[in-house]
Motif scaffolding. Structure first.
Motif, PDB file in Angstrom:
ATOM      1  N   VAL A 121     -24.896  14.229  -8.623  1.00  0.00           N
ATOM      2  CA  VAL A 121     -25.988  15.169  -8.350  1.00  0.00           C
ATOM      3  C   VAL A 121     -26.943  14.530  -7.368  1.00  0.00           C
ATOM      4  O   VAL A 121     -27.447  13.423  -7.607  1.00  0.00           O
ATOM      5  CB  VAL A 121     -26.728  15.535  -9.641  1.00  0.00           C
ATOM      6  CG1 VAL A 121     -27.884  16.491  -9.326  1.00  0.00           C
ATOM      7  CG2 VAL A 121     -25.775  16.141 -10.658  1.00  0.00           C
ATOM      8  N   ARG A 136     -20.150  26.199  -7.777  1.00  0.00           N
ATOM      9  CA  ARG A 136     -20.259  24.989  -8.592  1.00  0.00           C
ATOM     10  C   ARG A 136     -19.805  23.765  -7.799  1.00  0.00           C
ATOM     11  O   ARG A 136     -18.987  23.855  -6.878  1.00  0.00           O
ATOM     12  CB  ARG A 136     -19.397  25.141  -9.840  1.00  0.00           C
ATOM     13  CG  ARG A 136     -19.884  26.198 -10.806  1.00  0.00           C
ATOM     14  CD  ARG A 136     -18.998  26.239 -12.025  1.00  0.00           C
ATOM     15  NE  ARG A 136     -18.885  24.921 -12.642  1.00  0.00           N
ATOM     16  CZ  ARG A 136     -18.021  24.623 -13.620  1.00  0.00           C
ATOM     17  NH1 ARG A 136     -17.170  25.557 -14.034  1.00  0.00           N
ATOM     18  NH2 ARG A 136     -17.989  23.417 -14.140  1.00  0.00           N
ATOM     19  N   ARG A 137     -20.347  22.581  -8.172  1.00  0.00           N
ATOM     20  CA  ARG A 137     -19.938  21.316  -7.550  1.00  0.00           C
ATOM     21  C   ARG A 137     -18.574  20.912  -8.084  1.00  0.00           C
ATOM     22  O   ARG A 137     -18.246  21.192  -9.240  1.00  0.00           O
ATOM     23  CB  ARG A 137     -20.961  20.224  -7.870  1.00  0.00           C
ATOM     24  CG  ARG A 137     -22.325  20.439  -7.226  1.00  0.00           C
ATOM     25  CD  ARG A 137     -23.212  19.222  -7.496  1.00  0.00           C
ATOM     26  NE  ARG A 137     -23.493  19.068  -8.918  1.00  0.00           N
ATOM     27  CZ  ARG A 137     -24.553  19.627  -9.527  1.00  0.00           C
ATOM     28  NH1 ARG A 137     -25.403  20.377  -8.824  1.00  0.00           N
ATOM     29  NH2 ARG A 137     -24.756  19.439 -10.795  1.00  0.00           N
ATOM     30  N   THR A 196     -18.523  14.990  -8.832  1.00  0.00           N
ATOM     31  CA  THR A 196     -19.513  14.861  -7.761  1.00  0.00           C
ATOM     32  C   THR A 196     -20.866  14.506  -8.351  1.00  0.00           C
ATOM     33  O   THR A 196     -21.305  15.117  -9.329  1.00  0.00           O
ATOM     34  CB  THR A 196     -19.624  16.172  -6.960  1.00  0.00           C
ATOM     35  OG1 THR A 196     -18.326  16.528  -6.462  1.00  0.00           O
ATOM     36  CG2 THR A 196     -20.590  16.018  -5.797  1.00  0.00           C
ATOM     37  N   ALA A 235     -28.914  22.674  -7.989  1.00  0.00           N
ATOM     38  CA  ALA A 235     -28.647  21.771  -6.861  1.00  0.00           C
ATOM     39  C   ALA A 235     -29.208  20.376  -7.095  1.00  0.00           C
ATOM     40  O   ALA A 235     -28.790  19.411  -6.434  1.00  0.00           O
ATOM     41  CB  ALA A 235     -29.225  22.364  -5.578  1.00  0.00           C
TER      42      ALA A 235
END
Length: 714
Positions: free
Chosen positions: A710, A703-704, A708, A674
């Motif tokens: 972090v 998953r992102r 995107t 994350a």
């Protein structure tokens, strides 16, 4: 008729036979002749009961030997024959004899003994009137003796083959060198002596003193002749054929090089012993094409040919009487190696261990030959030739032979001696010397390997028929090949002898002498040895080298304390039996001797892996390999697997190896993912980006979306 018990109730190293129960029916005839019908229960040399029945007649030979057995039946009580069954069989035989003629001359003629001499003036010619009674048949003087033989030499007795050091100080019935029948003889106590080793060209090896008499025809060396002149040029003069003396007793030390030495031909000898053909076949197949695993042994058969299928069926039949688990699979096929594998049940493993075949000693040893029945020898030899034997040749060319190839020359010498007990003659030849040889490397290619000497045991001529009758093949392919090769061919039995290849210098050793009541030829290590009076006993001169250890002292046996300590440390009875190469029953006897109770199940050894909670064990297993857990917890790998099964932990696939689990668990990876990118996590854990991505998918971490950013703290 008389019934009595012997003076001794337990077996011991006595020179006589301790009689437990004796029944004698004595019939007297004219002219001081005698006829006895005997039924005895006795102790054998090795602490077993035996039931003997015999028809005994007085001796009328030129040399008075008191009496002879015109007919006899001896049954040793063991696992195959109980005491009631043996007694019943001998009693029935005795009743059958008693219903026949009560005439000593009838039984003497039936056994081809010398007839009773005519009586003149109330006494037989050449025989004193007062003849000793023949109730105690072993009271006659023992004059003819053998030379001093090595205590490691083997003879065939009425109870099976034995080395002489196991018969020391006992009275035995030893097989004659030619034809059926036995000679009663007494084995002396072992003593130091100078012994020589005589090697024959065909393989047999005899170690004895130089005074030992052999059946030999010494070669008379022909003196060299001057060259013959032809037209002024020296030409080679043809040498006359060598002349031989007829076979006669000749001292072994006086034999010339290449002298003929008579070998033993035990055709039709019958004896009692332990084991049967099925036990022998399983033992021999483990030696030839089997291997030991951690808890048992496995037998292998290669290919799908008809002969291989018959071998598998024969093995299944041999093992069907041994109890086994209800979930036993029997034969399993390994497609990668094109072979079939059969796991022996524990009861069959104990049987194999009782014959001395164990890890590190997978060869026919002393216990495979000592005191065994002829059926066991036949089964053992059949399996060895099924595994490593082959049929060669045709009668029209070089003849048909059955051959066994091995790199272990000592093993072939033992197999050759086993064949001689069954009346099969053979010879051993060097196939190839030690060399570098190109062989398959197991990876589809080949490479050079260091190869040992290759030896071949060869059975040829009429002896191939004898082998087929006494042992044969379970592999029908080999059986059919032999039958097709000899179809319509006639074999002629030849008088067998061998050539003296070498005679080593005398060295100190331990020797024994055999003393009998009659002159005879006996079989010692497959060589004919004479029993004659007047053979001197050699003495070791002063200053000679030290005498080696006795044969019985060279054997290494586990102590009771050692076995008990290993058992307490976690070795079960099966593991101890495989470690020391002895049966389970002997391990349990050693535990009782040490006062140690046999441990079973959880009490055998505290399993630290089993004591862990299921959740903790699952976490450890997720981060460590099985062998690493075993080292960490101080247990064996199989104990780790047992704990995992009991805790319900799902095991990894056999080819699956740990990766990211060693460094991080699912919760930690989800928390760090994350706040970090895939590349940053890969650098932190020392793995590739794809590995991190695969573990996110495996552990179900969302998953992102691609692109995107972090989120960073602060």
């Amino acid at each position: 008729m008389g019934v009595g018990t012997g003076s001794r109730g337990l077996p011991g190293p006595a020179a006589w036979t301790p009689i437990v129960l004796g029944l004698d029916v004595i019939e007297h005839a004219d002219g001081d002749d005698q006829l006895d019908f005997l039924l005895h229960v006795v102790w054998t040399d090795w602490g077993r009961l035996a039931v003997d029945a015999a028809v005994n007649v007085a001796c009328w030979c030129d040399r008075d030997q008191a009496s002879h057995d015109a007919d006899a039946l001896s049954l040793v009580v063991g696992e195959e024959t109980s005491l009631p069954r043996a007694f019943h069989a001998d009693a029935e035989r005795l009743i059958g004899w008693l219903t026949g003629p009560r005439n000593a001359d009838f039984w003497r003629a039936r056994a081809a003994f010398p007839p009773r001499r005519p009586v003149q003036g109330g006494a037989a010619v050449g025989i004193p009137l007062a003849r000793p009674t023949a109730i105690h048949r072993k009271a006659h003087p023992l004059n003819p003796t053998s030379g001093t033989l090595s205590e490691d030499s083997w003879v065939l007795t009425a109870s099976g083959p034995y080395p002489l050091w196991r018969l020391e100080g006992r009275r035995i019935r030893v097989a004659r060198a030619h034809g059926p029948g036995f000679v009663e003889a007494e084995v002396s106590a072992a003593g130091p002596a100078l012994l020589r080793t005589f090697r024959l060209d065909g393989g047999p090896v005899l170690t004895a003193c130089p005074h030992t008499l052999l059946a030999a025809g010494a070669v008379r060396p022909t003196p060299p002749l001057p060259p013959r002149q032809r037209h002024g040029v020296a030409a080679v003069r043809p040498r006359p054929a060598k002349r031989f003396l007829p076979p006669s007793p000749v001292a072994a030390g006086a034999l010339a090089p290449a002298a003929r030495v008579g070998t033993a031909v035990l055709d039709g000898a019958q004896w009692s012993g332990e084991g049967d053909a099925r036990d022998g076949y399983l033992t021999g197949h483990l030696i030839g094409d089997g291997h030991f695993v951690q808890t048992t042994a496995e037998l292998n058969v290669w290919g799908h040919a008809e002969g291989a299928q018959r071998v598998r069926e024969h093995i299944t039949w041999c093992a069907e009487d041994f109890p086994r688990r209800s979930d036993a699979r029997g034969w399993s096929y390994l497609a990668r190696h094109d072979k079939w594998r059969y796991k022996l049940p524990v009861a069959a493993l104990e049987m194999v261990l009782s014959y001395g075949v164990a890890p590190g000693s997978k060869r026919p040893g002393r216990l495979c030959e000592e005191g065994v029945a002829p059926a066991f020898l036949a089964g053992l030899l059949r399996s060895l030739f099924d595994c490593d034997g082959h049929v060669e040749g045709t009668p029209a060319t070089a003849g048909v032979s059955i051959r066994l190839s091995q790199s272990d020359a000592k093993m072939l010498l033992r197999v050759q001696r086993m064949l001689s007990w069954l009346g099969v003659r053979s010879r051993i030849r060097l196939g190839h010397p030690a060399r570098r040889h190109r062989m398959p490397d197991g990876r589809g290619g080949s490479r050079l390997y260091e190869a040992k000497e290759g030896w071949r045991l060869i059975i040829s001529g009429a002896d191939t028929l004898t082998y087929l009758q006494r042992a044969g093949f379970a592999d029908t392919d080999k059986q059919n090949k032999y039958c097709a090769a000899v179809q319509g061919h006639t074999f002629y039995q030849k008088a067998y002898h061998d050539r003296l290849a070498s005679a080593a210098p005398p060295i100190p050793g331990w020797g024994v002498r055999l003393t009998a009541g009659e002159e005879a030829w006996i079989a010692v290590d497959g060589v004919a040895v004479a029993l004659r009076p007047g053979i001197t006993r050699p003495r070791i001169p002063r200053g000679a080298a030290g005498v080696p250890l006795r044969a019985r002292d060279r054997e290494v046996r586990p102590s009771a304390r050692q076995v008990a300590d290993e058992h307490v440390q976690g070795e079960n009875v099966t593991a101890l039996a495989l470690r020391h190469g002895v049966p389970h029953s002997q391990i349990r006897a050693l535990l009782r001797e040490a006062g140690q109770r046999e441990l079973r199940g959880p009490e055998l050894m505290p399993n630290a892996a089993r004591a862990l909670p299921a959740g903790e064990l699952e976490q450890l297993y997720a981060r460590h390999e099985t062998h690493e857990l075993a080292v960490m917890l101080g247990v064996r790998p199989d104990q780790v697997l047992d704990a995992l099964a009991r805790a319900g932990v799902k095991r990894r696939a056999r080819n699956q190896r740990l990766g990211l689990e060693r460094r991080v668990d699912r919760q930690t990876l989800e928390r760090e993912y994350a706040q970090a990118s895939l590349r940053e996590l890969a650098t932190r854990y020392g793995v590739s980006v794809s590995t991190v991505r695969n573990y996110l998918v495996r552990w179900g971490i969302a998953r992102r979306p691609t692109g995107t950013r972090v989120p960073r703290d602060g």
